[in-house]
Design a protein around this motif. Structure first.
Motif, PDB file in Angstrom:
ATOM      1  N   THR A  24       0.842  -1.200   0.000  1.00 29.98           N
ATOM      2  CA  THR A  24       0.000   0.000   0.000  1.00 29.98           C
ATOM      3  C   THR A  24       0.875   1.247   0.000  1.00 29.98           C
ATOM      4  OG1 THR A  24      -0.185   0.257   2.414  1.00 29.98           O
ATOM      5  CG2 THR A  24      -1.720  -1.273   1.346  1.00 29.98           C
ATOM      6  N   HIS A  48      -0.141  -0.284  -4.925  1.00 27.61           N
ATOM      7  CA  HIS A  48      -1.321   0.503  -4.579  1.00 27.61           C
ATOM      8  C   HIS A  48      -0.987   1.986  -4.530  1.00 27.61           C
ATOM      9  CE1 HIS A  48      -3.343   2.780  -1.285  1.00 27.61           C
ATOM     10  NE2 HIS A  48      -4.405   2.459  -1.998  1.00 27.61           N
ATOM     11  N   TYR A  49      -1.946   2.797  -4.961  1.00 32.15           N
ATOM     12  CA  TYR A  49      -1.804   4.252  -4.849  1.00 32.15           C
ATOM     13  C   TYR A  49      -3.180   4.852  -4.609  1.00 32.15           C
ATOM     14  CZ  TYR A  49      -3.696   4.538  -9.620  1.00 32.15           C
ATOM     15  OH  TYR A  49      -4.504   4.439 -10.721  1.00 32.15           O
ATOM     16  N   ARG A  50      -3.189   6.104  -4.162  1.00 34.29           N
ATOM     17  CA  ARG A  50      -4.463   6.781  -3.939  1.00 34.29           C
ATOM     18  C   ARG A  50      -4.908   7.560  -5.158  1.00 34.29           C
ATOM     19  NH1 ARG A  50      -6.581  11.735  -1.907  1.00 34.29           N
ATOM     20  NH2 ARG A  50      -4.491  12.613  -1.659  1.00 34.29           N
ATOM     21  N   LEU A  77      -7.782   5.082   1.046  1.00 30.30           N
ATOM     22  CA  LEU A  77      -7.859   4.467   2.370  1.00 30.30           C
ATOM     23  C   LEU A  77      -8.620   5.316   3.378  1.00 30.30           C
ATOM     24  CD1 LEU A  77      -4.323   2.849   2.800  1.00 30.30           C
ATOM     25  CD2 LEU A  77      -6.298   2.117   1.443  1.00 30.30           C
ATOM     26  N   THR A  82     -13.012   0.850   3.199  1.00 24.82           N
ATOM     27  CA  THR A  82     -11.672   0.562   2.684  1.00 24.82           C
ATOM     28  C   THR A  82     -11.433  -0.907   2.396  1.00 24.82           C
ATOM     29  OG1 THR A  82     -10.629   2.455   3.729  1.00 24.82           O
ATOM     30  CG2 THR A  82      -9.220   0.601   3.267  1.00 24.82           C
ATOM     31  N   PHE A  86     -10.858  -1.721  -1.399  1.00 23.61           N
ATOM     32  CA  PHE A  86      -9.448  -1.953  -1.714  1.00 23.61           C
ATOM     33  C   PHE A  86      -9.284  -3.221  -2.530  1.00 23.61           C
ATOM     34  CE2 PHE A  86      -5.325  -3.838  -0.761  1.00 23.61           C
ATOM     35  CZ  PHE A  86      -4.443  -2.771  -0.834  1.00 23.61           C
ATOM     36  N   TYR A  90      -8.293  -4.041  -6.437  1.00 26.16           N
ATOM     37  CA  TYR A  90      -7.192  -4.971  -6.692  1.00 26.16           C
ATOM     38  C   TYR A  90      -7.619  -6.035  -7.694  1.00 26.16           C
ATOM     39  CZ  TYR A  90      -4.118  -8.989  -5.833  1.00 26.16           C
ATOM     40  OH  TYR A  90      -3.288 -10.062  -5.989  1.00 26.16           O
ATOM     41  N   ASN A 107       1.575  -3.132   4.731  1.00 28.99           N
ATOM     42  CA  ASN A 107       0.755  -1.960   5.044  1.00 28.99           C
ATOM     43  C   ASN A 107       1.684  -0.772   5.270  1.00 28.99           C
ATOM     44  OD1 ASN A 107      -2.073  -2.988   5.192  1.00 28.99           O
ATOM     45  ND2 ASN A 107      -1.124  -4.375   6.665  1.00 28.99           N
ATOM     46  N   ALA A 109       1.102   2.514   3.532  1.00 34.59           N
ATOM     47  CA  ALA A 109       0.455   3.820   3.337  1.00 34.59           C
ATOM     48  C   ALA A 109       0.150   4.502   4.659  1.00 34.59           C
ATOM     49  CB  ALA A 109      -0.832   3.652   2.534  1.00 34.59           C
ATOM     50  N   ILE A 139      -8.055  -3.969   5.674  1.00 36.36           N
ATOM     51  CA  ILE A 139      -7.398  -4.581   4.518  1.00 36.36           C
ATOM     52  C   ILE A 139      -6.907  -5.978   4.876  1.00 36.36           C
ATOM     53  CG2 ILE A 139      -5.332  -4.447   3.059  1.00 36.36           C
ATOM     54  CD1 ILE A 139      -5.754  -1.367   3.065  1.00 36.36           C
TER      55      ILE A 139
END
Length: 266
Positions: A24, A48-50, A77, A82, A86, A90, A107, A109, A139
């Protein structure tokens, strides 16, 4: 669990190419370094990105250019759902890989809100807890059916939990919650051969810290002077420790919080 089952798990543990590593917050900084290192180690990396799709695409490109495999996916997130959102994102990005076991979940992020307690709004505090503590919990919870036996969970905390700093009390509290989750989760998932550990990075030379750190020789000198190893750490310093915890070599380490600050304030 029988001795045969344990041997099977150890065999799976050594086969990185059969699994995916989900990281993340992997579009920049420490997360990008973790993703790149795990890609080099043979995992297919889910980046993963926002919102910065270009940065995430750059990480994927670097991993694939080096001979690895990776893909990216977006999830906010800060949203209450979430956990389900999430993994839905994915699955959409993974395509045919959605049925491949997740062997590593990192984890990483997190967000920081500066300010002593009087200066931190309720809104900011709630967002800190959501992104830094609640989101990882949800998550992991939703990941359990897809997490491979013999897998790895690594939570990225902060050296601030060991060295109190009044100016980031809310952030420290949120990371402390993530550390508190690590031990009980390691105990719970131990029968499946899954290890759960946390890592505490110190102040690191990343883009997030660039505004106040880079070019500020006084700030750098102050930080370096507090460290036994007498230098500023970079993203790769943290990424390599995460990779160790994700490796077969760390199969007998679980429920631990690893300080990775270069020996700050020893």
């Amino acid at each position: 669990m029988s001795d045969t089952d344990l041997r099977d798990i150890e065999a799976l543990d050594a086969r990185k190419s059969d699994g995916i590593a989900v990281v993340t917050g992997a579009s920049r900084g420490i997360g990008a370094a973790i993703a790149s290192r795990l890609g080099a180690d043979g995992y297919t990396v889910a980046v993963h990105y926002r919102q910065d799709s270009a940065a995430a695409a750059d990480v994927v490109e670097k991993i694939t250019a080096a001979g690895g495999a990776a893909f990216s996916f977006a999830a906010d997130l800060a949203e209450p759902d979430t956990g389900t959102a999430f993994w839905a994102s994915y699955d959409a990005a993974a395509g045919a890989l959605r049925d491949v076991p997740v062997r590593v979940l990192v984890n990483n992020a997190g967000i920081v809100v500066d300010g002593v307690i009087e200066e931190t709004s309720t809104e900011d505090f709630n967002r800190l807890l959501q992104v830094n503590a609640t989101a990882p919990y949800l998550i992991i919870k939703e990941a359990l059916p897809r997490l491979a036996d013999g897998g790895r969970v690594v939570n990225v905390s902060s050296g601030a939990t060991r060295v109190p700093m009044a100016g980031i009390a809310g952030y420290t509290m949120s990371k402390g919650a993530l550390e508190a989750l690590t031990g009980p989760l390691a105990q719970h998932l131990g029968p499946r051969g899954i290890t759960v550990n946390a890592i505490r990075p110190g102040t690191t030379d990343t883009d997030m810290n660039a505004g106040w750190l880079r070019g500020n020789s006084e700030a750098v000198a102050n930080i370096v002077g507090l460290r036994a190893l007498r230098r500023m750490g970079g993203p790769a310093d943290v990424g390599d420790v995460v990779a160790l915890l994700a490796s077969h070599d760390a199969r007998w380490i679980t429920g631990q919080i690893i300080d990775a600050t270069g020996g700050e304030r020893l």
